[in-house]
Motif scaffolding. Structure first.
Motif, PDB file in Angstrom:
ATOM      1  N   GLY A 159       2.115  -0.327  -0.832  1.00  0.00           N
ATOM      2  CA  GLY A 159       0.836   1.502  -1.607  1.00  0.00           C
ATOM      3  C   GLY A 159       0.740   2.477  -0.377  1.00  0.00           C
ATOM      4  N   VAL A 160       0.832   2.773   1.086  1.00  0.00           N
ATOM      5  CA  VAL A 160       1.330   3.859   1.345  1.00  0.00           C
ATOM      6  C   VAL A 160       1.831   4.487   1.103  1.00  0.00           C
ATOM      7  CG1 VAL A 160       1.222   4.737   3.553  1.00  0.00           C
ATOM      8  CG2 VAL A 160      -0.452   2.312   3.756  1.00  0.00           C
ATOM      9  N   ARG A 212       3.656  10.901  -2.542  1.00  0.00           N
ATOM     10  CA  ARG A 212       3.137  12.028  -4.235  1.00  0.00           C
ATOM     11  C   ARG A 212       3.044  13.224  -2.575  1.00  0.00           C
ATOM     12  NH1 ARG A 212       0.693   7.948  -5.682  1.00  0.00           N
ATOM     13  NH2 ARG A 212      -0.880   8.243  -5.350  1.00  0.00           N
ATOM     14  N   GLN A 213       3.400  13.359  -1.450  1.00  0.00           N
ATOM     15  CA  GLN A 213       2.252  14.061  -0.488  1.00  0.00           C
ATOM     16  C   GLN A 213       3.306  15.462  -0.475  1.00  0.00           C
ATOM     17  OE1 GLN A 213      -0.657  14.475   0.993  1.00  0.00           O
ATOM     18  NE2 GLN A 213      -0.424  11.880  -0.502  1.00  0.00           N
ATOM     19  N   GLN A 214       2.745  16.638  -0.548  1.00  0.00           N
ATOM     20  CA  GLN A 214       3.719  18.059  -0.476  1.00  0.00           C
ATOM     21  C   GLN A 214       3.824  18.486   0.816  1.00  0.00           C
ATOM     22  OE1 GLN A 214       6.299  18.093  -2.585  1.00  0.00           O
ATOM     23  NE2 GLN A 214       5.034  16.266  -4.027  1.00  0.00           N
ATOM     24  N   LEU A 261       3.047  -5.395   5.313  1.00  0.00           N
ATOM     25  CA  LEU A 261       4.467  -4.598   3.746  1.00  0.00           C
ATOM     26  C   LEU A 261       3.688  -4.356   2.986  1.00  0.00           C
ATOM     27  CD1 LEU A 261       7.798  -6.710   3.841  1.00  0.00           C
ATOM     28  CD2 LEU A 261       7.775  -4.626   4.648  1.00  0.00           C
ATOM     29  N   LEU A 262       2.666  -5.150   2.053  1.00  0.00           N
ATOM     30  CA  LEU A 262       2.460  -4.675   0.682  1.00  0.00           C
ATOM     31  C   LEU A 262       1.303  -3.187   0.887  1.00  0.00           C
ATOM     32  CD1 LEU A 262       0.785  -8.033  -0.807  1.00  0.00           C
ATOM     33  CD2 LEU A 262       2.752  -6.840  -1.227  1.00  0.00           C
TER      34      LEU A 262
END
Lengths: 267, 214
Positions: free
Chosen positions: A55-56, A62-64, A50-51
């Protein structure tokens, strides 16, 4: 999903919550359940996974680029397809492919339809919507597929004589196996139907709880939940029908024979 | 000159590394009764199953009236080359429901059951019509065998493949069953293959034997 946001949980508080697992460890050792080691492993895995995923996901949102997002969706679908098979008691050559094809087809059709037709985020592949929705659909489809696949294989073995009797009386392979195929699909749908029955009365699903903790209006959260449950029911049904039919085709032949020698028991 | 009803050539069966039987050829003509004999475990049941095309072959071919099973389509082939297992299972419900089940299959569409003939067969086997109302799951082993035979026979097969057809029957019923089989055999271009541990039965019923070696 606007609002003040939930209260943040500090590192110290997080560590405190880990103490709760001590309760399980105490029960396990008192009753000699032998669950100490698996419990520790499972909790450690849960925390680390989960941690990492936190992060992932921050990076992902933020990915487009649609390819990145859809690529991750594909990886999730593959993992779901593999784990669906892992929980069955028997295997045949091609069972992983069957599961993968069924999971992919069902989850992409249903998630795609919901994103493009119902929720309509901009852009439609926005990771913030696509990934959690797909995740919930996959998690539930995988249970249904496991159950249905396992039931079909076991009942073909248990009722082999009946199936072959029908074949000997002139039944086609479909006429001989139809009841067992239907039974597999029925069993695979039971958890989904059960959970819809008691939804809101017994269980407040995780996503809804999350939205409410975030300060979202419960009435809005409930609407999301309804959409998601319909998505889950549709995807589970599609995936189940597909995986059970493919397994039936693998375990019978064009000569209308039962080919149960293709089944191997998992050691 | 009659042409063979059922022709098998070069059949072989492998069990793991072992060759169970090989080079099996059978030329079965109308009215013939062939006994498969051999010690336990020599593969008599597997040979009957092979003739019914229930297992993929390890070699060889089977022809019914000159056509392979696939040319008939397998359901129609199996309705004509009818295999009766040694311990046949029953469907849920009554004897009558068991007898009705096969008529729902597509390959029997356009044909209909003949209840009078069925009752006559029952009488021949010493059973009255109340037998039809009994729960199939509660029948004795012998009665289950009778039910299984009638369930097949009513479909008018051409070749019967019988695996120990009277293993659970008493002596008197065995003779009645044999008489019924012989009467059925005279009713058209028909033949049968059977296995039996009862040497007398083989003597009484069969005109040819095929030895399956150890």
């Amino acid at each position: 999903m606007s609002g003040a946001g939930a209260l943040p949980i500090s590192d110290g508080s997080l560590a405190l919550s880990a103490l709760l697992i001590l309760l399980n460890l105490a029960i396990s050792s008192l009753l000699r359940l032998g669950l100490g080691r698996p419990l520790l492993l499972a909790s450690t895995r849960m925390v680390v996974q989960l941690l990492l995923v936190g992060g992932v996901l921050e990076w992902l949102f933020r990915q487009q680029n649609p390819l990145t997002i859809l690529g991750l969706g594909l990886v999730m679908a593959c993992i779901a397809a593999l784990s669906a098979v892992q929980r069955t008691r028997r295997r045949f050559a091609g069972i992983y492919w069957n599961s993968l094809v069924s999971v992919l087809a069902a989850s992409s059709l249903v998630t795609g339809a919901a994103l493009l037709g119902i929720i309509r985020p901009q852009p439609w592949f926005a990771a913030q919507y696509l990934i959690p929705l797909l995740g919930m659909v996959l998690g539930n489809t995988l249970n249904g597929i496991s159950l249905g696949l396992d039931r079909l294989m076991e009942s073909l073995l248990a009722h082999r004589d009946q199936v072959e009797l029908r074949l000997c009386l002139g039944a086609s392979r479909w006429e001989a196996c139809r009841e067992l195929v239907a039974e597999g699909i029925r069993v695979g749908m039971i958890p989904t139907i059960n959970s819809m029955m008691v939804m809101g009365l017994v269980s407040l699903p995780g996503m809804m709880t999350g939205q409410i903790l975030q300060g979202g209006a419960p009435t809005a959260a409930v609407r999301y939940q309804i959409v998601i449950l319909f998505m889950i029911a549709a995807a589970t049904a599609l995936g189940l029908v597909s995986v059970v039919l493919l397994a039936y085709l693998h375990l019978t032949s064009l000569d209308h024979q039962l080919r149960l020698e293709r089944l191997r028991e998992v050691p | 000159m009659t042409s063979p009803l059922l022709l098998a050539q070069g059949l072989r069966k492998r069990l793991g590394e072992r060759l169970l039987w090989h080079g099996i050829s059978i030329d079965l003509r109308a009215r013939e009764r062939l006994a498969l004999v051999g010690p336990a475990g020599c593969g008599k049941t597997l040979l009957l199953r092979q003739l019914a095309w229930l297992d993929p072959p390890d070699g060889g071919q089977v022809l019914l009236r000159g056509q392979p099973p696939q040319a008939w389509t397998l359901p129609r082939y199996r309705a004509q080359v009818a295999y009766l297992a040694q311990r046949p299972p029953v469907f849920a419900g009554t004897v009558a429901q068991n007898l009705a089940e096969p008529w729902t299959y597509r390959c029997h569409q356009g044909r209909s059951p003949q209840p009078e003939r069925l009752l006559a067969w029952l009488a021949q086997l010493g059973r009255d019509p109340t037998f039809l109302g009994q729960a199939a799951g509660l029948l004795s082993g012998g009665e289950t065998q009778l039910l299984a035979l009638l369930r097949l026979l009513q479909l008018d097969p051409v070749v019967l493949l019988l695996d120990e057809p009277s293993a659970s029957l008493d002596g008197a019923t065995t003779l009645k069953l044999e008489a019924l089989l012989m009467q059925w055999l005279r009713g058209g271009e028909r033949a049968l293959i059977l296995t039996s541990h009862d040497h007398d039965q083989v003597e009484r019923c069969c005109n040819r034997r095929l030895e399956l070696g150890p």
